[in-house]
Design a protein around this motif. Structure first.
Motif, short mmCIF file in Angstrom:
data_model
loop_
_atom_site.label_atom_id
_atom_site.label_comp_id
_atom_site.label_asym_id
_atom_site.label_seq_id
_atom_site.Cartn_x
_atom_site.Cartn_y
_atom_site.Cartn_z
N GLU A 235 0.83 -0.98 -0.38
CA GLU A 235 -0.39 -0.10 0.12
C GLU A 235 0.84 1.26 -0.07
N ARG A 236 2.01 1.46 1.16
CA ARG A 236 2.71 2.80 1.05
C ARG A 236 4.45 2.00 1.40
N ARG A 237 4.92 3.22 0.86
CA ARG A 237 6.46 2.81 0.90
C ARG A 237 7.13 3.62 1.11
N VAL A 238 7.98 4.41 2.51
CA VAL A 238 9.34 5.25 2.82
C VAL A 238 10.26 4.65 2.59
N VAL A 239 10.99 5.33 1.99
CA VAL A 239 13.11 5.26 1.66
C VAL A 239 13.28 6.66 2.55
N MET A 240 14.20 5.93 3.40
CA MET A 240 14.63 6.69 4.57
C MET A 240 16.37 6.88 4.48
N GLN A 241 16.80 7.60 5.00
CA GLN A 241 18.07 8.07 5.09
C GLN A 241 18.94 7.12 4.85
N MET A 242 18.72 5.97 6.05
CA MET A 242 19.91 4.45 6.25
C MET A 242 18.72 3.69 6.54
N SER A 243 19.21 2.47 6.55
CA SER A 243 18.73 1.13 6.74
C SER A 243 17.80 0.80 8.18
N SER A 244 17.14 -0.22 7.99
CA SER A 244 16.28 -0.14 9.91
C SER A 244 16.69 -1.12 10.17
N ASN A 245 16.47 -2.01 10.52
CA ASN A 245 17.63 -4.13 11.42
C ASN A 245 16.01 -4.27 11.88
N ALA A 246 15.13 -4.03 12.97
CA ALA A 246 14.56 -4.21 12.91
C ALA A 246 13.13 -3.87 13.68
N LEU A 247 12.34 -3.25 13.69
CA LEU A 247 10.66 -3.20 13.33
C LEU A 247 9.87 -3.68 14.58
N ALA A 248 9.04 -3.14 15.32
CA ALA A 248 8.13 -3.48 16.31
C ALA A 248 6.54 -3.01 15.95
N TRP A 249 5.63 -3.05 16.42
CA TRP A 249 4.22 -2.52 17.26
C TRP A 249 3.94 -2.74 17.79
N SER A 250 3.37 -1.28 18.55
CA SER A 250 2.39 -1.05 19.35
C SER A 250 1.74 -1.51 20.04
N PRO A 251 1.96 -2.26 20.68
CA PRO A 251 0.81 -3.03 21.22
C PRO A 251 -0.13 -2.37 22.25
N THR A 252 -0.33 -1.12 22.55
CA THR A 252 -1.77 -0.80 22.99
C THR A 252 -1.80 1.21 21.82
N PHE A 253 -1.06 1.23 20.82
CA PHE A 253 -1.47 2.24 19.45
C PHE A 253 -0.92 1.38 18.23
N PRO A 254 -2.20 0.78 17.35
CA PRO A 254 -2.26 0.20 17.12
C PRO A 254 -1.27 0.38 15.40
N THR A 255 -1.56 2.14 15.35
CA THR A 255 -0.88 2.85 14.37
C THR A 255 0.60 3.40 14.59
N ASN A 256 0.97 2.85 15.65
CA ASN A 256 2.39 3.48 16.09
C ASN A 256 3.49 2.27 15.85
N VAL A 257 4.63 2.39 15.10
CA VAL A 257 5.81 1.34 14.91
C VAL A 257 6.86 1.77 14.94
N LEU A 258 7.32 1.16 16.07
CA LEU A 258 9.12 1.61 16.25
C LEU A 258 10.20 0.99 15.43
N LEU A 259 11.46 2.05 14.76
CA LEU A 259 11.78 0.97 13.79
C LEU A 259 13.15 1.01 14.36
N ALA A 260 13.88 0.43 14.63
CA ALA A 260 15.40 0.15 15.06
C ALA A 260 16.48 0.50 13.99
N SER A 261 17.26 1.30 13.76
CA SER A 261 17.87 2.36 12.56
C SER A 261 19.93 1.94 12.31
N GLU A 262 20.30 2.10 11.30
CA GLU A 262 21.46 1.71 11.19
C GLU A 262 22.31 3.16 11.61
N ASP A 263 21.70 4.12 11.69
CA ASP A 263 22.49 5.45 12.19
C ASP A 263 22.20 5.72 13.64
#
Length: 448
Positions: A235-263
């Motif tokens: 559906e959608r895609r974003v290109v960031m400055q540096m790549s991410s190594n992990a992601l996790a969805w918030s258990p209480t706010f369904p629209t929030n996502v956490l990204l662990a980045s290479e930077d």
């Protein structure tokens, strides 16, 4: 006859109402009668902050069994103690964290590193590896924990990097050079999800915890992509400055996502507005390799290439809790337990370490009197956190010398970069170069 006035008091007012109750006391609350109350309270807050750091001993224990780096950890839904781990040696171990015992030990589960683990329904475990195979295992406790054969195998065409199971349906998603959706009852993928212009390698994939048909993935070409398995496309895609190594969805706010980045940073995004991150979390001095939310959604844990584990409060981008040991190497996986009291981390030295989520928390039975004292001290620390001395003690964290020196060097480099940008802006025509907010530099382009 002389009339004498006598003060009378009812004895019941000054005695406990029931046997065992504390004796009632009467206090005069007039502030003029207590000129030193504020000084006493500050002194108590200072002592509470010192005691908090004095009793901060977060390391609880280690779970052994792997002979190589622990690549991935996952917890069993609905269980407080069952955790599975996968290693570079190809082995999978199911641990009972509370007893620190092995429930199952599957030596040589794969012919390469185990790159993904997730629990399926009915006490079953899915594992994937760089040997291009997905295997379904029985995860129920048994006496014979060594001899184990898979319940099913799903062959793939390319090495798998991640796997995640649907919350309610018998479907699971895998990440390789494309995102694939599989059915547990079929030996081949039922659908392939990809953008027409994408040529990336997908490194991680996760189902949303609330809107279970929505899927998020991160790729090697610095992208974060959202899929919908109902439409079968990205559906959608974003290109960031540096790549991410992990992601996790918030258990209480369904629209929030956490990204662990290479930077060296972590980012939280609201998927309704992907142009800028909602928060940036700065503290690591090397690539962030893993992240996981607390079940409360109020904090999360991250593990990095700098050999430290950090626990962050949601919305506070600096000043995390920092855990480290002399023998712990690069942290490749991290996990919050289901009761939000402990954190598990897997590192390159082959150990899974158990940490307290709150470093100074007392383990074991706590009486009502102790609980009241703890809550009182916490209230004092929160009330006096803006005091210079109390705040300094609360913020102070000991760091290993290499991490401290790297942080110092990084700070110098960032300051120099800011000075350079300011000088460049000062010597260009007015209005040609405007300062950009830090959050607006993260995302390069958004594609739909």
């Amino acid at each position: 006859m002389v009339k004498i006035s006598v003060l009378q008091h009812a004895p019941s007012v000054h005695l406990p109402a029931r046997p065992g109750d504390p004796t009632p006391t009467s206090r005069n609350l007039d502030p003029l009668m207590h000129p030193f109350s504020r000084a006493r309270e500050r002194n108590r807050a200072l002592n509470a902050a010192k005691m908090d750091r004095l009793f901060a001993k977060p390391f609880v224990g280690a779970l052994e069994g792997h002979i190589d780096a622990v690549e991935v950890l996952c917890k069993k839904p609905g269980s407080l103690s069952a955790v599975a781990s996968g290693s570079w040696d190809g082995g999978v171990i199911l641990h009972n964290v509370s007893e620190r015992k092995h429930i199952r030990r599957i030596q040589g589960a794969h012919k390469g590193k185990v790159s993904g683990l997730c629990f399926a329904q009915d006490d079953r475990l899915l594992s994937c590896s760089v040997d291009s195979k997905i295997k379904l295992w029985d995860a129920s406790p048994q006496d014979d924990i060594t001899e184990q054969r898979p319940l099913n195998e799903y062959p793939g065409k390319s090495p798998f990097n991640s796997i995640d199971h649907h919350r309610s349906d018998p479907h699971f998603a895998t990440a390789s050079n494309i995102v694939q959706i599989w059915d547990e009852t079929k030996s081949a993928a039922i659908s392939n999800l990809t953008l027409p212009t994408s040529t990336e390698t997908i490194t991680s994939v996760r189902f949303n915890l609330s809107e279970t048909s929505v899927l998020g993935s991160i790729g090697s070409d610095r992208t974060f992509t959202l899929y919908d398995i109902r439409t079968g496309k990205a559906e959608r895609r974003v290109v960031m400055q540096m790549s991410s190594n992990a992601l996790a969805w918030s258990p209480t706010f369904p629209t929030n996502v956490l990204l662990a980045s290479e930077d060296h940073n972590l980012y939280t995004f609201d998927v309704r507005q992907l142009k800028t991150p909602t928060h940036i979390y700065k503290g690591h001095v090397a690539a962030v390799m893993s992240c996981d939310w607390s079940p409360t959604g109020l904090e999360f844990v991250s593990g990095g290439w700098d050999r430290t584990v950090r626990i962050w409060k949601e919305g506070h981008g600096t000043g995390p809790e920092v855990y480290h040991t002399k023998r712990m190497q690069r942290v490749s996986s991290s996990l919050f337990t289901a009761d939000a009291r402990f954190v598990l981390t897997g590192s390159d030295d082959g150990n899974i370490r158990i940490w307290k989520a709150k470093a100074s928390e007392k383990l074991g039975i706590i009486t009502a009197r102790e609980r009241a004292a703890i809550e009182y001290r916490d209230t004092l620390k929160d009330r006096w956190k803006h005091d210079n001395e109390v705040g300094r003690i609360q913020r102070n964290r000991h760091l290993p010398k290499p991490v401290y020196q790297a942080a110092k060097l990084k700070r110098t480099m960032l300051d120099a970069r800011a000075v350079k940008e300011e000088r460049r802006r000062k010597h260009t025509r007015a209005g040609e170069s405007k300062p950009n907010a830090e959050r607006k530099k993260v995302v390069i382009v958004e594609q739909t």
